[in-house]
Design a protein around this motif. Structure first.
Motif, PDB file in Angstrom:
ATOM      1  N   ASN A  89       0.810  -1.230   0.000  1.00  0.00           N
ATOM      2  CA  ASN A  89       0.000   0.000   0.000  1.00  0.00           C
ATOM      3  C   ASN A  89       0.836   1.269   0.000  1.00  0.00           C
ATOM      4  O   ASN A  89       0.331   2.335   0.317  1.00  0.00           O
ATOM      5  CB  ASN A  89      -0.989   0.030   1.163  1.00  0.00           C
ATOM      6  N   TRP A  92       0.628   1.966  -5.707  1.00  0.00           N
ATOM      7  CA  TRP A  92      -0.091   1.088  -6.619  1.00  0.00           C
ATOM      8  C   TRP A  92       0.174   1.554  -8.047  1.00  0.00           C
ATOM      9  O   TRP A  92       0.529   2.700  -8.284  1.00  0.00           O
ATOM     10  CB  TRP A  92      -1.598   1.152  -6.374  1.00  0.00           C
ATOM     11  N   ASP A 114      -0.345  -3.813  -6.811  1.00  0.00           N
ATOM     12  CA  ASP A 114       0.469  -3.294  -5.723  1.00  0.00           C
ATOM     13  C   ASP A 114       1.927  -3.483  -6.144  1.00  0.00           C
ATOM     14  O   ASP A 114       2.354  -4.589  -6.458  1.00  0.00           O
ATOM     15  CB  ASP A 114       0.183  -4.053  -4.427  1.00  0.00           C
TER      16      ASP A 114
END
Length: 184
Positions: A89, A92, A114
């Protein structure tokens, strides 16, 4: 060589002058028309039966050819290496892919990855994927996975739209656009 061929002088037809005036009028009225559209207009709309070779010869003599614009090359000054994030996270990536069905219709695939572990977070498939649909898909990914710090994407119209930039600003997500030209 026969004397007749040697002494032949071509006869200028008064019709050639009429064709030249008509071509000038057409090109002045429609500056973006080239020879093809001008000839089709004379033949199909006006109903003149002149040969395309004759009309093209007059068109060239009048120097009415459109200038062919050269392709604009994008020169990248200093290519930046692609950074790989350390945590999930953190960043992306999103992009579109295209494919075709058996009946010839085009489909688009919206992919979200990701960058840390190269995990595909989602693939959205449809015939049309405008900015609103992209945002709705990203919101579903954020509900499931959490919000990224940044999203890397190309300079496509769906990603550079005002709606997308506003959504990214509201969610405190940094949109990182790749450099124009060859992305690799």
């Amino acid at each position: 060589m026969s004397e007749h061929c040697y002494r032949y002088e071509k006869k200028q037809s008064s019709e050639n002058q009429f064709i030249a005036e008509y071509l000038l009028k057409i090109v002045n009225d429609n500056r973006s028309w080239g020879f093809g559209l001008s000839f089709l207009y004379l033949r199909n709309v006006k109903g003149y039966g002149w040969s395309h070779k004759r009309v093209y010869r007059i068109y060239r003599e009048l120097e009415l050819n459109l200038r062919i614009k050269p392709k604009k090359r994008i020169i990248r000054k200093t290519p930046q290496p692609l950074s790989v994030p350390d945590n999930i996270n953190e960043c992306w990536s999103m992009d579109f892919m295209h494919d075709q069905l058996k009946d010839g219709r085009q489909i688009r695939l919206f992919n979200v990855l990701d960058d840390c572990n190269r995990e595909a977070l989602g693939i959205e498939v449809d015939f049309s994927l405008p900015s609103q649909r992209v945002i709705r898909s990203l919101n579903r990914r954020i509900e499931w996975r959490g919000k990224p710090e940044a999203i890397r994407c190309d300079n496509g119209s769906e990603f550079t739209s005002k709606v997308m930039c506003r959504w990214a600003a509201e969610n405190n997500i940094d949109l990182k656009f790749i450099e124009p030209g060859k992305p690799q």
